[in-house]
Enzyme design. Structure first.
Site, PDB file in Angstrom:
ATOM      1  CD1 TRP A  10      41.068 -34.820  34.666  1.00 59.23           C
ATOM      2  CD2 TRP A  10      39.287 -36.065  34.137  1.00 59.23           C
ATOM      3  NE1 TRP A  10      40.034 -33.960  34.378  1.00 59.23           N
ATOM      4  CE2 TRP A  10      38.929 -34.704  34.048  1.00 59.23           C
ATOM      5  CE3 TRP A  10      38.326 -37.030  33.841  1.00 59.23           C
ATOM      6  CZ2 TRP A  10      37.642 -34.284  33.676  1.00 59.23           C
ATOM      7  CZ3 TRP A  10      37.045 -36.613  33.470  1.00 59.23           C
ATOM      8  CH2 TRP A  10      36.715 -35.263  33.403  1.00 59.23           C
ATOM      9  CE  LYS A  11      49.147 -37.716  36.932  1.00 66.27           C
ATOM     10  NZ  LYS A  11      50.307 -37.679  37.814  1.00 66.27           N
ATOM     11  CG  HIS A  95      52.684 -38.311  32.347  1.00 61.90           C
ATOM     12  ND1 HIS A  95      53.079 -39.018  33.462  1.00 61.90           N
ATOM     13  CD2 HIS A  95      52.142 -37.165  32.798  1.00 61.90           C
ATOM     14  CE1 HIS A  95      52.772 -38.307  34.542  1.00 61.90           C
ATOM     15  NE2 HIS A  95      52.206 -37.183  34.167  1.00 61.90           N
ATOM     16  N   GLY A 233      47.624 -32.743  37.597  1.00 58.84           N
ATOM     17  CA  GLY A 233      47.104 -34.053  37.936  1.00 58.84           C
ATOM     18  C   GLY A 233      46.115 -33.956  39.084  1.00 58.84           C
ATOM     19  N   GLY A 234      46.624 -34.101  40.302  1.00 60.06           N
ATOM     20  CA  GLY A 234      45.768 -34.151  41.494  1.00 60.06           C
ATOM     21  C   GLY A 234      44.744 -33.037  41.560  1.00 60.06           C
TER      22      GLY A 234
END
Ligand code: PGA
Length: 253
Positions: A10-11, A95, A233-234
């Site tokens: 989710w960052k 990462h 991610g996105g």
């Protein structure tokens, strides 16, 4: 047989309300079946609540980063045992955003890998080249350096309790996905490098692809023989988008 792992990174996104809604949607929609697992890695403040919500469900919980130290005077850092304590099973280490923005070296990533395992976490070790490195023809050398830093410190046997994510930096958050063939070439290389030290560890290693993976391109990537899941991610920030990738994994098992 290797299981697919579909992991959401989710960052630095979401709120407590948004993360509760997102994980509820994922828990509700995870396809049933065997041969794959689903993991979410929320920001630190939301991990405990998400883990509580996910308890007893098919959704696993992890973190995006961890300290290489066990405890003590490290202001702002989070120890591996703390992540275990709040319900994490996995943690992402190395990462490319940590390497590029925060200057994490391969040696530091290796120390994080070892510390995570010592606390009972499964590290997801990220490796990957930049566009310049790819264009200079150094992709494999870059990945070898990142892998060897961990192999040298942790040893090949430790890799049996880890996951690797190949994330070409040029594909992260850019909408430019590696083609299935480009990704497969690097995944094959990674597996061969491990196999040179231990074939069983190499054969069991889950190697995830990361970089603009989404529902539309997941099946092609996951169909490659050495691609064992995704680090997303996105497309992990909306339950429907993330579940589309999980469905593509489920369909192949
Ligand atoms: P992306 O990010 O799916 O938004 O490209 C992947 C990652 O950085 O793990």
């Amino acid at each position: 047989m290797r299981e697919f792992l579909i992991a959401g990174n989710w960052k630095m996104n979401a709120t407590s309300a948004a993360s509760a809604e997102l994980v509820a949607g994922i828990i509700d929609g995870v396809p049933s079946g065997e041969g794959f697992s689903v993991l979410v890695c929320p920001p630190f403040p939301y991990i405990a609540a998400v883990a509580e919500q996910a308890r007893g469900s098919a959704v696993l919980v992890g973190a995006q980063n961890v300290s290489e130290h066990a405890k003590g005077a490290f202001t702002g850092e989070v120890a591996p045992s703390m992540l275990r304590d709040v319900g994490c099973e996995y943690v992402i280490v190395g990462h490319s955003e940590r390497r590029a923005i925060y200057g994490e070296t391969s040696a530091q990533v290796a120390a994080k890998f070892v510390a995570a395992q010592a606390a009972g976490l499964t590290p997801i070790l990220c490796v990957g080249e930049t566009l310049d490195e790819r264009e200079a023809g150094t992709t494999e050398a870059v990945i070898d350096e990142q892998l060897d830093a961990v192999l040298d410190v942790a040893g090949i046997d430790a890799l049996a309790a880890a996951v690797i994510a190949y994330e070409p930096v040029w594909a992260i958050g850019t909408g430019k996905t590696a083609t299935p063939e480009q990704a497969q070439d690097v995944h094959r290389h990674i597996r061969a490098r491990l196999a040179a030290q231990n074939e069983a560890v190499a054969g069991g290693m889950r190697i995830l692809y990361g970089g603009s993976m989404k529902g539309e391109n997941a099946a092609g990537l996951l169909g490659q023989p050495d691609i064992d899941g995704g680090l997303i991610g996105g497309a992990s920030l909306k339950a429907a988008d993330f579940l589309a990738i999980a469905a593509a994994a489920a369909a192949q098992k």
